[in-house]
Enzyme design. Structure first.
Site, short mmCIF file in Angstrom:
data_model
loop_
_atom_site.label_atom_id
_atom_site.label_comp_id
_atom_site.label_asym_id
_atom_site.label_seq_id
_atom_site.Cartn_x
_atom_site.Cartn_y
_atom_site.Cartn_z
N HIS A 245 0.83 -1.21 0.00
CA HIS A 245 0.00 0.00 0.00
C HIS A 245 0.86 1.26 0.00
CE1 HIS A 245 -3.36 -2.75 0.54
NE2 HIS A 245 -2.62 -3.34 1.44
N GLU A 260 -2.23 0.26 7.64
CA GLU A 260 -1.29 -0.78 7.19
C GLU A 260 -0.03 -0.19 6.56
OE1 GLU A 260 -1.31 -4.76 4.29
OE2 GLU A 260 -3.09 -3.49 4.46
N HIS A 322 2.91 -7.16 4.05
CA HIS A 322 1.54 -6.71 4.31
C HIS A 322 1.13 -7.05 5.74
CE1 HIS A 322 0.07 -5.57 0.21
NE2 HIS A 322 1.16 -6.24 -0.11
N GLU A 387 2.01 -11.86 5.55
CA GLU A 387 0.97 -11.16 6.29
C GLU A 387 1.37 -11.21 7.76
OE1 GLU A 387 -1.46 -9.46 5.19
OE2 GLU A 387 -2.30 -10.29 3.34
#
Length: 423
Positions: A245, A260, A322, A387
Site C-alpha cells: 500500500h 497498514e 503486508h 501477512e
C-alpha cells in the site's frame, strides 16, 4: 436494519472534525475508481480539498441514495456530476447549498452503514498532495472472498528450465479482476475518524538512517526471463522489498486508526538495512508514503508497477510485506503466501514462515498458503507475500505500533532469507 431505517426516515451520521477544521475550504477535484481487488468490490471517491472540512453523511430510507454534506466548502474546480460504476455506485452529483457542498450518490441497490466508509488524508507537502476526503461504497449482495488467495491460475504457467534458470513464470494474458491483494481488507461498521496516530512522529526517528532514493527502473526493456540465483549465500543477491500500500491507499485500518501502510514501510526499511549489512543489494518499491504507479491508480496498474521494479532489476527474490485484516477482531496470526506454480517460491515461503510464525504476541502460525496474487503471479523470480499479523485484532495492532516489533519482524525475515539462500 432496513426496517429501522424506514422508521427513522433518514439515518444521519456525523463525520468527525477533520484536523480541527474552522475556515472555508474549496473542493478542487474529484476522482473515482472501482476496486475489484478487495474481498468485496467497492467504488472509491476521492475529494481534493484546499483545507480540512467538517462533514455529515446520510442514507435515505430506501437505501439507494447517500448524501454527503461538506460543511463550509465551496465547489471550485470539481465536476458537478460524474458517472461511475453501474453495479456499485451509479452516479454522483455535486451542488452548492449556501456555504456547503452537497454530494448525492446514487446506488443501484440499497446499502447499509456497513457498506459505507469515509476517512480522511492529511495534506502531503512532500508529494504535493492536498487534503483529501475518501468515500468508499462497497458492492451490495456479494459475499467476502476470504479464500480467494488459493485459487488456481486461469492460464497455465510455463517454466523454462536451464542450467542458470531454476524457473520462470510467464504472466497470464488477461488476469482476472478479482485476484489482486485487497486495498481495503475490512469494511468498518462506523464512520468515526480513526484516532490520531502519534506513533508516526517517533517512527521516523527510530527508522534506519539511510538516504531515501526512489527505485529506478533500468533503461532496458523488462525481461521475459530472469536468471535468478537460489544458492551461495545472501551476499551479492538482489532482493526487492515491496512495502504494501502507500500514498492514496492506506491499506487496512486498525481499531485505533493505525494504517497498514504505516507499518509495512518501516519494516521494509529495517529489513533493507539488515540485508545490506549482509552484502545483499536491496531495492524498495517505495521509500516514502507514495503510490508506486501514481495517485489513485487502478489496482492492476499499481501492482504491476511494483512487479516491474522486481523484474526490471532482475531480482533474485521478491518479498511483499503486508498486514492482514478481518471482520472478526479475534482472528489473528501470521501467514506467508506463494505462487502455486513455483517450487522455489514455496521453498522461500517455508524458510521465511519458519522464522516469523511464532512471533511473540501474535496468534500463532497460519502456515504457508498458495496464493494466486497478482504480484506473485507476475514476478519472474521466487516471490512471497507475508501477512505479519492482523491489524484488525486489537492486541496485534498494539504490537504493530511498537518499534521493537517491527525490528524483530525484520530480523526474522532476514534469517528466513539467509536460510533460503543457504547462507
Amino acid at each position: 436494519m432496513r426496517k429501522l431505517f424506514a422508521l427513522l426516515g433518514m439515518l444521519v451520521l456525523v463525520l468527525p472534525v477533520l484536523f480541527g477544521a474552522t475556515k472555508a475550504a474549496n473542493v478542487t477535484d474529484l476522482h473515482w475508481v472501482t476496486r475489484n481487488d478487495a474481498p468485496i468490490p467497492f467504488v472509491r471517491m476521492v475529494f481534493s480539498l484546499s483545507s480540512p472540512v467538517q462533514a455529515t453523511a446520510s442514507i435515505s430510507a430506501s437505501g439507494t441514495s447517500t448524501t454527503l454534506v461538506l460543511k463550509n466548502a465551496t465547489l471550485a474546480g470539481a465536476p458537478t456530476s460524474i458517472m461511475m460504476d453501474d453495479g456499485i455506485a451509479k452516479s454522483a452529483t455535486l451542488s452548492q447549498s449556501g456555504s456547503d457542498t452537497v454530494v448525492k450518490i446514487e446506488t443501484p441497490k440499497a446499502i447499509d452503514v456497513e457498506d459505507l466508509k469515509v476517512f480522511t488524508l492529511k495534506k502531503d507537502t512532500v508529494n504535493n498532495k492536498p487534503y483529501r476526503m475518501v468515500v468508499d461504497i462497497q458492492k451490495k449482495g456479494v459475499a467476502p472472498r476470504e479464500n480467494y488467495y488459493g485459487k488456481k491460475p486461469v492460464a497455465p504457467v510455463a517454466e523454462k528450465a536451464t542450467a542458470k534458470v531454476a524457473e520462470a513464470k510467464v504472466p497470464a494474458k488477461e488476469p482476472p479482476k478479482a485476484e489482486v491483494k485487497p486495498a481495503v481488507k475490512v469494511v468498518e461498521k462506523s464512520l468515526a475518524k480513526p484516532k490520531a496516530n502519534t506513533q508516526a512522529k517517533t517512527e521516523s526517528k527510530a527508522a534506519p538512517n539511510h538516504p531515501i532514493v526512489l527505485p529506478t527502473m533500468p533503461e532496458k526493456p523488462v525481461p521475459e526471463v530472469v536468471n535468478y540465483r537460489t544458492k551461495g549465500g545472501i551476499g551479492g543477491k538482489t532482493i526487492v522489498l515491496d512495502p504494501g500500500h502507500g500514498g492514496s491507499d492506506p491499506g487496512a485500518i486498525g481499531p485505533t486508526g493505525l494504517q497498514e501502510k504505516q507499518v509495512t514501510l518501516p519494516i521494509a526499511e529495517y529489513l533493507k538495512s539488515i540485508l545490506e549489512a549482509k552484502g545483499a543489494k536491496v531495492i524498495l518499491t517505495r521509500t516514502t508514503d507514495v503510490d508506486v504507479y501514481g495517485p489513485h491508480a487502478s489496482g492492476v496498474d499499481e501492482l504491476q508497477a511494483r512487479v516491474n521494479v522486481a523484474n526490471g532489476n532482475r531480482a533474485d527474490a521478491f518479498i511483499s510485506i503486508h498486514i492482514n485484516s478481518f471482520s472478526n477482531p479475534n482472528v489473528g496470526g501470521i501467514a506467508t503466501y506463494y505462487f502455486d506454480g513455483s517450487d522455489q517460491s514455496k521453498k522461500l515461503a517455508s524458510a521465511v514462515q519458519g522464522q516469523i510464525a511464532e512471533h511473540s504476541g501474535f496468534n500463532g502460525d497460519r502456515g504457508i498458503q498458495p496464493g494466486n496474487l497478482y504480484v506473485l503471479r507476475h514476478s519472474l523470480m521466487p516471490s512471497i507475500l507475508v501477512e505479519l499479523g492482523f491489524i484488525s485484532n486489537p492486541k496485534e495492532e498494539g504490537h504493530l505500533k511498537e518499534t521493537s516489533t517491527r525490528q524483530e519482524f525484520a530480523n526474522e525475515l532476514a534469517k528466513g532469507l539467509e536460510l533460503y539462500f543457504g547462507g
